[in-house]
Design a protein around this motif. Sequence first.
Motif, PDB file in Angstrom:
ATOM      1  N   GLN A 127      52.479  10.869  37.733  1.00 38.02           N
ATOM      2  CA  GLN A 127      52.334   8.709  36.764  1.00 38.02           C
ATOM      3  C   GLN A 127      51.668   9.304  35.362  1.00 38.02           C
ATOM      4  O   GLN A 127      50.861   9.594  34.953  1.00 38.02           O
ATOM      5  N   THR A 128      53.228   9.302  34.649  1.00 41.03           N
ATOM      6  CA  THR A 128      52.912   8.968  33.172  1.00 41.03           C
ATOM      7  C   THR A 128      54.250   7.411  32.181  1.00 41.03           C
ATOM      8  O   THR A 128      54.922   7.370  33.197  1.00 41.03           O
ATOM      9  N   GLU A 129      54.178   8.127  31.005  1.00 40.35           N
ATOM     10  CA  GLU A 129      55.260   7.516  30.453  1.00 40.35           C
ATOM     11  C   GLU A 129      56.213   7.298  31.245  1.00 40.35           C
ATOM     12  O   GLU A 129      56.984   6.193  31.459  1.00 40.35           O
ATOM     13  N   ARG A 155      57.844  15.251  18.730  1.00 39.58           N
ATOM     14  CA  ARG A 155      58.341  15.270  17.642  1.00 39.58           C
ATOM     15  C   ARG A 155      57.135  13.662  17.023  1.00 39.58           C
ATOM     16  O   ARG A 155      57.017  14.378  15.629  1.00 39.58           O
ATOM     17  N   ASN A 156      56.852  13.334  18.108  1.00 43.40           N
ATOM     18  CA  ASN A 156      55.020  12.263  17.733  1.00 43.40           C
ATOM     19  C   ASN A 156      54.422  12.639  17.170  1.00 43.40           C
ATOM     20  O   ASN A 156      53.306  12.774  17.955  1.00 43.40           O
ATOM     21  N   THR A 157      54.133  13.337  15.814  1.00 42.02           N
ATOM     22  CA  THR A 157      52.808  14.563  15.423  1.00 42.02           C
ATOM     23  C   THR A 157      52.127  13.281  15.211  1.00 42.02           C
ATOM     24  O   THR A 157      50.550  13.365  15.513  1.00 42.02           O
ATOM     25  N   ASN A 168      58.432  27.256  33.118  1.00 43.25           N
ATOM     26  CA  ASN A 168      59.369  25.806  32.255  1.00 43.25           C
ATOM     27  C   ASN A 168      58.735  24.692  33.401  1.00 43.25           C
ATOM     28  O   ASN A 168      59.060  24.762  34.269  1.00 43.25           O
ATOM     29  N   ILE A 169      59.096  23.986  32.450  1.00 41.25           N
ATOM     30  CA  ILE A 169      58.775  22.521  33.830  1.00 41.25           C
ATOM     31  C   ILE A 169      59.485  21.787  34.416  1.00 41.25           C
ATOM     32  O   ILE A 169      60.540  21.139  33.436  1.00 41.25           O
ATOM     33  N   SER A 170      59.986  22.064  35.166  1.00 36.85           N
ATOM     34  CA  SER A 170      62.104  21.381  35.806  1.00 36.85           C
ATOM     35  C   SER A 170      60.991  20.333  36.728  1.00 36.85           C
ATOM     36  O   SER A 170      60.096  19.946  37.470  1.00 36.85           O
ATOM     37  N   LYS A 191      55.170  19.243  14.411  1.00 40.31           N
ATOM     38  CA  LYS A 191      56.525  18.672  14.663  1.00 40.31           C
ATOM     39  C   LYS A 191      57.965  19.207  14.737  1.00 40.31           C
ATOM     40  O   LYS A 191      58.277  20.505  14.305  1.00 40.31           O
ATOM     41  N   LEU A 192      58.391  19.080  16.204  1.00 41.59           N
ATOM     42  CA  LEU A 192      59.111  19.758  16.930  1.00 41.59           C
ATOM     43  C   LEU A 192      60.417  18.726  16.851  1.00 41.59           C
ATOM     44  O   LEU A 192      59.783  18.325  18.369  1.00 41.59           O
ATOM     45  N   ASP A 193      61.592  18.816  17.096  1.00 41.15           N
ATOM     46  CA  ASP A 193      62.469  17.635  17.571  1.00 41.15           C
ATOM     47  C   ASP A 193      63.504  18.862  18.821  1.00 41.15           C
ATOM     48  O   ASP A 193      64.196  19.779  17.676  1.00 41.15           O
ATOM     49  N   VAL A 251      55.207  22.916  24.259  1.00 43.27           N
ATOM     50  CA  VAL A 251      55.849  21.813  23.725  1.00 43.27           C
ATOM     51  C   VAL A 251      56.079  20.837  24.679  1.00 43.27           C
ATOM     52  O   VAL A 251      56.196  20.132  25.875  1.00 43.27           O
ATOM     53  N   GLY A 252      56.562  19.735  23.966  1.00 44.03           N
ATOM     54  CA  GLY A 252      56.088  18.498  24.374  1.00 44.03           C
ATOM     55  C   GLY A 252      54.954  18.183  24.744  1.00 44.03           C
ATOM     56  O   GLY A 252      54.060  18.089  26.435  1.00 44.03           O
ATOM     57  N   ALA A 253      53.993  18.355  23.961  1.00 47.17           N
ATOM     58  CA  ALA A 253      52.705  18.079  24.187  1.00 47.17           C
ATOM     59  C   ALA A 253      51.727  16.843  23.916  1.00 47.17           C
ATOM     60  O   ALA A 253      50.903  16.149  23.693  1.00 47.17           O
TER      61      ALA A 253
HETATM   62  N1  LIG Z   1      55.859  12.678  35.689  1.00 47.56           N
HETATM   63  C1  LIG Z   1      56.963  12.898  36.227  1.00 47.56           C
HETATM   64  O1  LIG Z   1      56.677  12.173  37.625  1.00 47.56           O
HETATM   65  C2  LIG Z   1      58.104  14.289  36.466  1.00 47.56           C
HETATM   66  C3  LIG Z   1      58.535  14.894  38.197  1.00 47.56           C
HETATM   67  C4  LIG Z   1      59.426  15.650  37.495  1.00 47.56           C
HETATM   68  C5  LIG Z   1      59.026  16.481  36.671  1.00 47.56           C
HETATM   69  N2  LIG Z   1      58.413  15.715  35.250  1.00 47.56           N
HETATM   70  C6  LIG Z   1      58.792  16.748  33.854  1.00 47.56           C
HETATM   71  O2  LIG Z   1      57.522  16.725  33.479  1.00 47.56           O
HETATM   72  C7  LIG Z   1      57.544  17.199  32.015  1.00 47.56           C
HETATM   73  C8  LIG Z   1      57.064  16.190  31.469  1.00 47.56           C
HETATM   74  O3  LIG Z   1      57.041  14.665  32.230  1.00 47.56           O
HETATM   75  P1  LIG Z   1      56.150  13.182  31.625  1.00 47.56           P
HETATM   76  O4  LIG Z   1      56.059  12.753  32.595  1.00 47.56           O
HETATM   77  O5  LIG Z   1      54.772  14.117  30.995  1.00 47.56           O
HETATM   78  O6  LIG Z   1      56.704  12.960  30.398  1.00 47.56           O
HETATM   79  P2  LIG Z   1      56.506  12.533  29.085  1.00 47.56           P
HETATM   80  O7  LIG Z   1      55.568  11.424  29.114  1.00 47.56           O
HETATM   81  O8  LIG Z   1      58.125  11.654  29.032  1.00 47.56           O
HETATM   82  O9  LIG Z   1      56.338  13.262  28.037  1.00 47.56           O
HETATM   83  C9  LIG Z   1      57.964  14.060  27.807  1.00 47.56           C
HETATM   84  C10 LIG Z   1      57.173  14.969  26.676  1.00 47.56           C
HETATM   85  O10 LIG Z   1      58.263  15.563  26.423  1.00 47.56           O
HETATM   86  C11 LIG Z   1      58.450  15.618  24.388  1.00 47.56           C
HETATM   87  N3  LIG Z   1      59.871  14.496  24.168  1.00 47.56           N
HETATM   88  C12 LIG Z   1      60.969  14.470  24.432  1.00 47.56           C
HETATM   89  N4  LIG Z   1      61.676  14.358  23.637  1.00 47.56           N
HETATM   90  C13 LIG Z   1      61.701  15.579  22.773  1.00 47.56           C
HETATM   91  C14 LIG Z   1      62.589  16.267  22.029  1.00 47.56           C
HETATM   92  N5  LIG Z   1      63.763  15.844  21.041  1.00 47.56           N
HETATM   93  N6  LIG Z   1      62.090  16.913  21.334  1.00 47.56           N
HETATM   94  C15 LIG Z   1      60.421  17.290  21.616  1.00 47.56           C
HETATM   95  N7  LIG Z   1      59.933  16.540  22.619  1.00 47.56           N
HETATM   96  C16 LIG Z   1      60.370  15.923  22.868  1.00 47.56           C
HETATM   97  C17 LIG Z   1      57.507  14.034  24.091  1.00 47.56           C
HETATM   98  O11 LIG Z   1      57.889  13.874  22.901  1.00 47.56           O
HETATM   99  P3  LIG Z   1      57.797  13.199  22.175  1.00 47.56           P
HETATM  100  O12 LIG Z   1      58.574  12.148  22.434  1.00 47.56           O
HETATM  101  O13 LIG Z   1      56.630  12.804  20.644  1.00 47.56           O
HETATM  102  O14 LIG Z   1      59.124  14.737  21.237  1.00 47.56           O
HETATM  103  C18 LIG Z   1      57.261  14.016  25.465  1.00 47.56           C
HETATM  104  O15 LIG Z   1      55.837  14.837  24.811  1.00 47.56           O
HETATM  105  C19 LIG Z   1      59.241  16.939  31.419  1.00 47.56           C
HETATM  106  O16 LIG Z   1      59.824  18.130  31.955  1.00 47.56           O
HETATM  107  C20 LIG Z   1      59.702  16.152  32.701  1.00 47.56           C
HETATM  108  O17 LIG Z   1      60.575  15.945  32.851  1.00 47.56           O
HETATM  109  C21 LIG Z   1      57.827  15.008  35.180  1.00 47.56           C
END
Ligand SMILES: NC(=O)c1ccc[n+]([C@@H]2O[C@H](COP(=O)([O-])OP(=O)(O)OC[C@H]3O[C@@H](n4cnc5c(N)ncnc54)[C@H](OP(=O)(O)O)[C@@H]3O)[C@@H](O)[C@H]2O)c1
Length: 231
Positions: A184-186, A37-39, A131-133, A56-58, A10-12
């Motif tokens: 390093q992510t969006e 969400r972003n198919t 679970n990813i926290s 697609k899952l919101d 979930v969140g891919a």
């Molecule tokens: N990057 C970091 O430094 C960092 C540090 C600590 C923890 N984390 C955790 O790691 C995980 C991944 O982080 P990331 O940095 O890869 O984040 P990201 O680039 O913002 O990606 C987040 C993902 O979650 C999905 N998402 C968000 N809201 C959603 C909704 N309402 N319904 C369905 N999907 C939803 C987004 O997909 P859509 O927008 O397409 O729905 C996206 O695929 C998150 O749980 C984040 O809290 C990240």
Amino acid sequence: MNNPKTIVVVGASRGIGKAIVQQLASQEENTIIALARNTEALAKAFSAFSNVTTGKLDLAKGVNEQLEVLLEQVTTIDLLINNAGLLVNKSFPTLTHEDLTLSYQVNVISVMETVQAILPKMEKNGGHIVNISSMGGVQGTVKFPGLSAYSTSKAALCSFTELFAEEYKNSPIKMNCLALGAAQTEMLNEAFPGYQAPLSADEMAAFIVNFSLTGHQWFNGKILPVSLSTP
Ligand SMILES: NC(=O)c1ccc[n+]([C@@H]2O[C@H](COP(=O)([O-])OP(=O)(O)OC[C@H]3O[C@@H](n4cnc5c(N)ncnc54)[C@H](OP(=O)(O)O)[C@@H]3O)[C@@H](O)[C@H]2O)c1
């Protein structure tokens, strides 16, 4: 060849979740269901992999109903990775009721609802739920201003992991929680422009994939810090 596994991520659609699915999919015996969400982004990211289906899952609303349809044809799930997250970065007095409820809905409540939805498909053979926290959700770690909605909701996710593991301790289903440091992510770029993380999304995903496929042999109900940055 490893045992074939049916995996839900979930969140891919971007960031760490996208890298997780790509790495899991490179092991051809895995069947992966990638949700967000972003198919369009999902289709683009995984078009090269015949073992990935997307949907697609919101997570903001009606999670059980959506998953009932999305997973209708799936009989068994071996691994669920709850990776989606919403980061609201706002000073405490400016947080709205919606910021708070949406943060908790996406970061905690939707995870609990997703677990409820997949449980009947994991009960027979057992499995691993990851679970990813965040390090910010772990007691006693460094905290950042502006993250009270995000980090408290991630703390609740850690707590849920312990509570679920207690309730399911006599079952073959294991649940663990990875508290990530910076990658390093969006999400990171949007929340903290210019911040340089010590790990790429791919590097962080490599650990998550390995842990998700094997970690339930040694861990249950654990909150594991995965961080080169935050103490
Ligand atoms: N990057 C970091 O430094 C960092 C540090 C600590 C923890 N984390 C955790 O790691 C995980 C991944 O982080 P990331 O940095 O890869 O984040 P990201 O680039 O913002 O990606 C987040 C993902 O979650 C999905 N998402 C968000 N809201 C959603 C909704 N309402 N319904 C369905 N999907 C939803 C987004 O997909 P859509 O927008 O397409 O729905 C996206 O695929 C998150 O749980 C984040 O809290 C990240």
